[in-house]
Design a protein around this motif. Structure first.
Motif, PDB file in Angstrom:
ATOM      1  N   THR A 178       5.471  11.880   1.015  1.00 55.36           N
ATOM      2  CA  THR A 178       4.710  12.648   0.606  1.00 55.36           C
ATOM      3  C   THR A 178       3.975  12.324  -0.436  1.00 55.36           C
ATOM      4  OG1 THR A 178       6.488  13.742  -0.912  1.00 55.36           O
ATOM      5  CG2 THR A 178       6.499  14.524   1.258  1.00 55.36           C
ATOM      6  N   ALA A 179       4.010  11.352  -1.084  1.00 59.55           N
ATOM      7  CA  ALA A 179       3.086  10.690  -2.013  1.00 59.55           C
ATOM      8  C   ALA A 179       1.495  10.258  -1.694  1.00 59.55           C
ATOM      9  CB  ALA A 179       3.861   9.660  -2.925  1.00 59.55           C
ATOM     10  N   PHE A 180       0.819  11.286  -1.562  1.00 57.90           N
ATOM     11  CA  PHE A 180      -0.610  10.823  -1.331  1.00 57.90           C
ATOM     12  C   PHE A 180      -1.232  11.030  -2.580  1.00 57.90           C
ATOM     13  CE2 PHE A 180       1.225  10.809   2.712  1.00 57.90           C
ATOM     14  CZ  PHE A 180       0.537   9.864   3.340  1.00 57.90           C
ATOM     15  N   PRO A 181      -2.620  10.097  -2.799  1.00 52.19           N
ATOM     16  CA  PRO A 181      -2.977   9.112  -1.858  1.00 52.19           C
ATOM     17  C   PRO A 181      -2.413   7.983  -1.602  1.00 52.19           C
ATOM     18  CG  PRO A 181      -4.517   9.288  -3.450  1.00 52.19           C
ATOM     19  CD  PRO A 181      -3.709  10.272  -3.812  1.00 52.19           C
ATOM     20  N   GLN A 182      -2.088   7.337  -0.708  1.00 51.96           N
ATOM     21  CA  GLN A 182      -1.579   6.015  -0.502  1.00 51.96           C
ATOM     22  C   GLN A 182      -2.799   4.918  -0.173  1.00 51.96           C
ATOM     23  OE1 GLN A 182       1.628   4.642  -0.300  1.00 51.96           O
ATOM     24  NE2 GLN A 182       2.567   6.588  -1.053  1.00 51.96           N
ATOM     25  N   VAL A 183      -2.469   3.524  -0.942  1.00 56.43           N
ATOM     26  CA  VAL A 183      -3.584   2.603  -0.612  1.00 56.43           C
ATOM     27  C   VAL A 183      -2.944   1.455   0.343  1.00 56.43           C
ATOM     28  CG1 VAL A 183      -5.160   1.050  -1.859  1.00 56.43           C
ATOM     29  CG2 VAL A 183      -4.205   3.139  -3.045  1.00 56.43           C
ATOM     30  N   ILE A 184      -3.944   1.586   1.447  1.00 54.89           N
ATOM     31  CA  ILE A 184      -3.498   0.634   2.567  1.00 54.89           C
ATOM     32  C   ILE A 184      -4.359  -0.744   2.595  1.00 54.89           C
ATOM     33  CG2 ILE A 184      -3.333   0.418   5.178  1.00 54.89           C
ATOM     34  CD1 ILE A 184      -2.972   3.464   4.756  1.00 54.89           C
ATOM     35  N   LYS A 185      -3.585  -1.788   2.508  1.00 56.46           N
ATOM     36  CA  LYS A 185      -4.514  -2.930   2.562  1.00 56.46           C
ATOM     37  C   LYS A 185      -4.295  -4.139   3.477  1.00 56.46           C
ATOM     38  CE  LYS A 185      -4.991  -2.434  -2.720  1.00 56.46           C
ATOM     39  NZ  LYS A 185      -4.779  -3.035  -3.875  1.00 56.46           N
ATOM     40  N   ALA A 186      -5.235  -4.826   3.951  1.00 53.80           N
ATOM     41  CA  ALA A 186      -5.057  -5.856   4.965  1.00 53.80           C
ATOM     42  C   ALA A 186      -4.910  -7.019   3.993  1.00 53.80           C
ATOM     43  CB  ALA A 186      -6.467  -6.191   5.585  1.00 53.80           C
ATOM     44  N   SER A 187      -3.750  -7.725   4.192  1.00 59.19           N
ATOM     45  CA  SER A 187      -3.141  -8.964   3.330  1.00 59.19           C
ATOM     46  C   SER A 187      -4.407  -9.860   3.088  1.00 59.19           C
ATOM     47  CB  SER A 187      -2.049  -9.662   3.719  1.00 59.19           C
ATOM     48  OG  SER A 187      -1.623 -10.362   2.801  1.00 59.19           O
ATOM     49  N   GLY A 188      -4.906 -10.084   3.856  1.00 56.08           N
ATOM     50  CA  GLY A 188      -5.836 -11.498   4.072  1.00 56.08           C
ATOM     51  C   GLY A 188      -7.223 -11.195   3.436  1.00 56.08           C
ATOM     52  N   LEU A 189      -8.165 -11.842   3.614  1.00 56.32           N
ATOM     53  CA  LEU A 189      -9.663 -11.725   3.005  1.00 56.32           C
ATOM     54  C   LEU A 189     -10.365 -10.778   4.180  1.00 56.32           C
ATOM     55  CD1 LEU A 189     -10.615 -15.283   1.814  1.00 56.32           C
ATOM     56  CD2 LEU A 189      -9.833 -13.420   0.473  1.00 56.32           C
TER      57      LEU A 189
END
Ligand code: AMP
Ligand code: GLY
Length: 426
Positions: free
Chosen positions: A140-151
């Protein structure tokens, strides 16, 4: 000595400018360089080799007996340029491919910070769509930060305000594969609040020195609105990073990072960029980069009052502690002039005019990024076109001087933010 600078952005123009000031240097090659480095003339020459053409660059370095190579951007580091040059007996400044994982693999960087108790956002790593979806639907904790691992050229980060946005983001990464293999692994982390700052250190793996702290302006729009860009302007020193914050950064981040890398058998040498989030004087790491920042380099390097080449050589020789490392008094601000439409699509090939008075402004430096010079005409060739830097005795003075200088540059579709540095004044 002969120096090869790898890259062709504003940061590399600033590196070329700083290296050119060294009395030790007789020749500078910039690969591929830009219109600005082409126009510097004298001992500076562009070489038509891509920054990622490691074979070509190594061959060139042997052919013309380059004494020192300095790497600007991250892609050649990931391609192993430092390993290849070192193996072939060519002096090069930057981290090895493995050490550069601090930037090239967010999974590596986050796990490394966890192992070494370095403050950063809490996170989980996902390798498939199903488990990421389960996680996002259960939190329920938003915002969440979503990241591609690579460049992903600075675009692989999505701040999801709610579960719907988050699910769209993981669809893009895992199903549509908009970042390809860079999103084989995905980091989902908690959202940090506070203010960002950029800290650059130069290190030989054990010893290190701090450049002045700076602040970038990542969003395209005034008041930090709109899309993320490579950076629309910067200033230094950033008052947000006071002595107390810097002491915490040193003790909790820089020392454990360099020690941890040594302990793990992958000592880090080169420039290390620590992207910080600072809240109530408490710093945590948003990201590491294995290089100087762009456009931060365009303010940090002009404020260096010592020979950059001497500093780099000392790092390579393990004598960094003995090198002169002085900073100027005062401040610097840089304003990025972009092509209308950036960071989306934009036109190129537009003629740039630069008022001759700019040449006579002692405290103003014009660093090129996306420009080409054919020997006669200067034209736009990228999203970020120029970076106008001014030094002043105060931040306010440097801001005013930079904006005054911006008025002497024109091309069709020129766009820039009018509020670089404004937050630090208020
Ligand atoms: P990165 O590529 O990891 O530096 O992320 C790009 C930008 O996204 C950062 O400069 C921040 O503005 C933002 N960002 C990344 N991670 C976080 C986080 N955990 N919390 C808040 N903002 C973030
Ligand atoms: N200015 C941000 C970066 O160089 O990554």
């Amino acid at each position: 000595m002969k120096v090869l600078i790898v890259g062709g952005g504003g940061r590399e123009h600033a590196l070329a400018w700083a290296v050119a000031r060294s009395e030790k240097v007789s020749k500078i090659y910039v690969a591929p360089g830009n219109g600005g480095t082409a126009m510097m003339g004298g001992k500076i020459e562009n070489i038509a080799l891509k920054a990622t053409d490691v074979d070509g660059l190594l061959q060139f370095a042997h052919d013309v007996s380059v004494d020192l190579t300095v790497v600007g951007p991250e892609q050649p580091l990931e391609a192993g340029i430092v390993d290849r040059f070192s193996d072939s007996g060519k002096k090069i400044f930057g981290p090895t491919r493995e050490a550069a994982q601090l930037e090239t693999s967010k999974v590596f960087a986050k796990d490394f910070m966890r192992r070494n108790a370095i403050p950063t956002a809490s996170f989980e790593v996902f390798r498939d769509h199903g488990s990421a979806k389960d996680f996002l639907e259960s939190t329920t904790a938003f915002p969440q930060v979503i990241k591609a691992s690579g460049l992903a050229a600075g675009k692989g980060v999505i701040v999801a305000e709610n579960v719907e946005e988050a699910l769209l983001a993981i669809d893009d990464l895992f199903e549509k594969r908009i970042f390809g293999n860079a999103a084989d692994e995905v980091v989902i982390e908690s959202f940090l609040t506070g203010e960002e700052a950029s800290i650059f250190v130069v290190t030989d793996g054990s010893d290190y020195r701090f450049f002045l702290p700076s602040q970038d302006h990542k969003r395209i729009g005034e008041g930090d609105t709109g899309k993320n860009t490579g950076g629309m302007g910067a200033y230094a020193p950033a008052p947000l990073v006071d002595e107390a914050v810097l002491e915490k950064v040193e003790q909790r981040i820089v020392i454990p990072t360099l020690e941890g890398m040594r302990r793990e058998g992958i000592p880090y040498t080169g420039f290390l960029y620590i992207g910080l989030m600072i809240e109530n004087g408490e710093p945590s790491v948003v990201e590491y980069n294995a290089r100087l920042g762009d456009p931060e380099a365009q303010v940090v390097l002009p404020l260096l009052d010592s020979d950059l080449v001497g500093i780099i050589e000392a790092s390579l020789n393990g004598t960094l502690g003995e090198a002169a490392f002085w900073m100027k008094e005062g401040s610097a601000t840089t304003v990025v002039l972009a092509s209308e439409g950036y960071p989306g699509s934009y036109e190129t090939g537009r003629e740039i005019t630069i008022g001759p008075v700019l040449e006579d402004m002692d405290d103003v430096l014009l660093f090129h990024a996306g420009t080409s010079f054919d020997g006669r005409k200067l034209t736009t060739s990228g999203g970020r076109v120029l970076s106008v830097t001014a030094e002043g005795s105060s931040l306010r003075e440097s801001i005013d001087l930079a904006y005054n200088a911006v008025g002497y540059v024109s091309f069709d579709g020129l766009y820039y933010r009018r509020d670089i540095g404004a937050k630090a004044l208020s």
